[in-house]
Scaffold this motif. Structure first.
Motif, PDB file in Angstrom:
ATOM      1  N   UNK A 361       0.814  -1.219   0.000  1.00 13.42           N
ATOM      2  CA  UNK A 361       0.000   0.000   0.000  1.00 13.42           C
ATOM      3  C   UNK A 361       0.844   1.263   0.000  1.00 13.42           C
ATOM      4  N   UNK A 362       2.155   1.103   0.142  1.00 17.27           N
ATOM      5  CA  UNK A 362       3.030   2.276   0.258  1.00 17.27           C
ATOM      6  C   UNK A 362       3.450   2.812  -1.102  1.00 17.27           C
ATOM      7  N   UNK A 363       3.404   4.139  -1.246  1.00 12.86           N
ATOM      8  CA  UNK A 363       3.935   4.807  -2.432  1.00 12.86           C
ATOM      9  C   UNK A 363       5.445   4.970  -2.254  1.00 12.86           C
ATOM     10  N   UNK A 364       6.207   4.375  -3.181  1.00 20.81           N
ATOM     11  CA  UNK A 364       7.665   4.505  -3.123  1.00 20.81           C
ATOM     12  C   UNK A 364       8.136   5.785  -3.808  1.00 20.81           C
ATOM     13  N   UNK A 365       7.547   6.093  -4.950  1.00 20.36           N
ATOM     14  CA  UNK A 365       7.953   7.265  -5.704  1.00 20.36           C
ATOM     15  C   UNK A 365       7.295   7.276  -7.064  1.00 20.36           C
ATOM     16  N   UNK A 366       7.766   8.169  -7.925  1.00 22.07           N
ATOM     17  CA  UNK A 366       7.136   8.321  -9.240  1.00 22.07           C
ATOM     18  C   UNK A 366       8.161   8.821 -10.251  1.00 22.07           C
ATOM     19  N   UNK A 367       7.815   8.686 -11.537  1.00 22.20           N
ATOM     20  CA  UNK A 367       8.623   9.270 -12.604  1.00 22.20           C
ATOM     21  C   UNK A 367       7.734   9.518 -13.808  1.00 22.20           C
ATOM     22  N   UNK A 368       8.203  10.390 -14.696  1.00 29.37           N
ATOM     23  CA  UNK A 368       7.498  10.662 -15.940  1.00 29.37           C
ATOM     24  C   UNK A 368       8.020   9.728 -17.020  1.00 29.37           C
ATOM     25  N   UNK A 369       7.138   9.014 -17.674  1.00 34.11           N
ATOM     26  CA  UNK A 369       7.531   8.037 -18.690  1.00 34.11           C
ATOM     27  C   UNK A 369       8.070   8.749 -19.932  1.00 34.11           C
ATOM     28  N   UNK A 370       9.282   8.392 -20.333  1.00 38.60           N
ATOM     29  CA  UNK A 370       9.884   8.925 -21.551  1.00 38.60           C
ATOM     30  C   UNK A 370       9.878   7.913 -22.688  1.00 38.60           C
ATOM     31  N   UNK A 371       9.862   6.642 -22.349  1.00 41.81           N
ATOM     32  CA  UNK A 371       9.831   5.615 -23.391  1.00 41.81           C
ATOM     33  C   UNK A 371       9.167   4.362 -22.863  1.00 41.81           C
ATOM     34  N   UNK A 372       8.541   3.645 -23.780  1.00 44.90           N
ATOM     35  CA  UNK A 372       7.891   2.377 -23.456  1.00 44.90           C
ATOM     36  C   UNK A 372       8.314   1.352 -24.501  1.00 44.90           C
ATOM     37  N   UNK A 373       8.610   0.142 -24.059  1.00 47.74           N
ATOM     38  CA  UNK A 373       9.059  -0.925 -24.947  1.00 47.74           C
ATOM     39  C   UNK A 373       7.984  -1.998 -24.991  1.00 47.74           C
TER      40      UNK A 373
END
Length: 388
Positions: A361-373
């Motif tokens: 249930x814990x939020x570790x962190x986040x990032x903005x997606x720059x690429x998807x494979x």
């Protein structure tokens, strides 16, 4: 206080808890008609009046703070720039990151306040290592995803009185019992600065619209578009293709190429993603382990999407092509490998979306997606690795 029922009840509970509470409503636009009208619970003139009435009933001071200039620069202009680059941004994430828990919080701390309390459904838990952000008790109403941008410093000054409330119905009932006029006010779902909800039309008035080609996955032209910014990865409707697929199956937007002004479409299975990576990352407190090593987690890419099992790590950016994707000069990116053995694959991931990492249930962190494979490419790569 947005003027909605959640922030009204959050303020009431803060008063009941014995805190010295001041109600603050954010004025986010100076231009009439650029913010949604009607009682929808966000940032209209009507909402400000509703928030003032609630504050008067609770007996707390009330102020309207003008953050419209910051909102335009950090949220609206960013939204336009991201779409111009062929990306799909989340303006609510940017608003939480840049406005509610940056500009607002910084001003509150400078004025001597201890915390900003909001009506978000999420929980902050104190641990020996510091504060952690967790999902709300009700996963159906959980809003921890849009709070994934909060940092350790910001979490130290956050207060979410609704985090343990099992349902929105109970919040509305409590508001009614307290005599709050916003008890049955509708929720806000649309983008606040797009009054009629027509994102494509709004973007057309802010970006140059250049007609271009729609290609299939083989590179063959199958249609025309009137502006690539009007499309997003995973979109099925409104493609207006001149040539149907040979198998008769519907086609979806697979990618957007802003440089060549092309939209690529293909079958649904090609939307399945095996890896995502990106920058502009932050951690919601101390993870408690070395993030440069691979760790198990769940990843969620939309506010109301289900999390999917994955593993992630923070890695240096080594090749030039990937470096060009990061406009902030980042030297590292978060790489997430999706578990390909799950029954429901991760579909329709677009650059610009926010990926939030969870451990339980814990939020570790986040990032903005720059690429998807694509999952197929990852699967083939793993087969080659096993063969070697």
């Amino acid at each position: 206080m947005s003027g909605g029922v959640d922030s009204a009840v959050a303020a009431a509970r803060a008063v009941d808890a014995g805190h010295e509470v001041v109600g603050v409503h954010l004025a986010l636009s100076r231009m009439p008609g650029t913010i949604r009208t009607g009682s929808r619970g966000c940032c209209t003139i009507e909402d400000a009046m509703d928030a003032r009435r609630v504050s008067n009933l609770l007996g707390i001071p009330f102020y309207v703070w003008d953050l419209s200039e910051r909102f335009k620069e950090d949220v609206v202009d960013d939204f336009i720039a991201e779409y111009a680059a062929g990306r799909t941004p989340n303006p609510c994430m940017r608003c939480n990151e840049k406005i509610k828990f940056a500009a607002l919080l910084d001003k509150a701390i400078a004025l001597g306040f201890d915390a900003v309390a909001t009506g978000h459904y999420a929980k902050v838990i104190d641990t020996p290592r510091g504060r952690e952000l967790h999902r709300a008790s009700s996963w159906a109403k959980d809003q921890s995803y849009v709070l994934g941008v909060l940092t350790e410093r910001q979490l130290a000054h956050c207060y979410f009185p609704l985090g343990d409330t099992p349902s929105k119905a109970l919040v509305r009932a409590e508001a009614d019992d307290r005599g709050l006029q916003v008890a049955q006010k509708p929720d806000s779902h649309d983008i606040c600065f797009i009054p009629d909800g027509d994102t494509r039309g709004w973007l057309s008035s802010h970006l140059h619209r250049e007609p271009g080609e729609i290609l299939d996955e083989t590179g063959e032209v199958v249609g025309r578009h009137d502006g690539a910014h009007g499309y997003t990865v995973g979109q099925r409707r409104g493609l207006q293709l001149g040539r149907p697929a040979e198998d008769g199956q519907p086609r979806y937007v697979l990618s957007i190429r802003p440089v060549s002004n092309q939209v690529v479409v293909g079958p649904k299975h090609q939307l399945a993603i095996g890896r995502v990576a990106g920058g502009r990352f932050s951690w919601a407190g101390d993870p408690g382990f070395d993030v440069a090593e691979w760790f198990d987690c769940d990843v969620q890419i939309r506010a109301h999407a289900d999390p999917v099992p994955a593993r992630a790590s923070l890695q240096p950016i080594l090749d030039e092509e990937r470096t060009e994707l990061h406009r902030d000069g980042a030297t590292h990116e978060i790489v997430v490998d999706i578990d390909l053995n799950q029954s429901e694959p991760l579909l329709g991931v677009a650059p610009g979306q926010t990926a939030v990492l969870y451990s339980g249930s814990r939020v570790l962190g986040q990032f903005t997606i720059d690429r998807a494979v694509a999952a197929g490419a990852i699967s083939r790569g793993r087969r080659r690795e096993r063969a070697v």
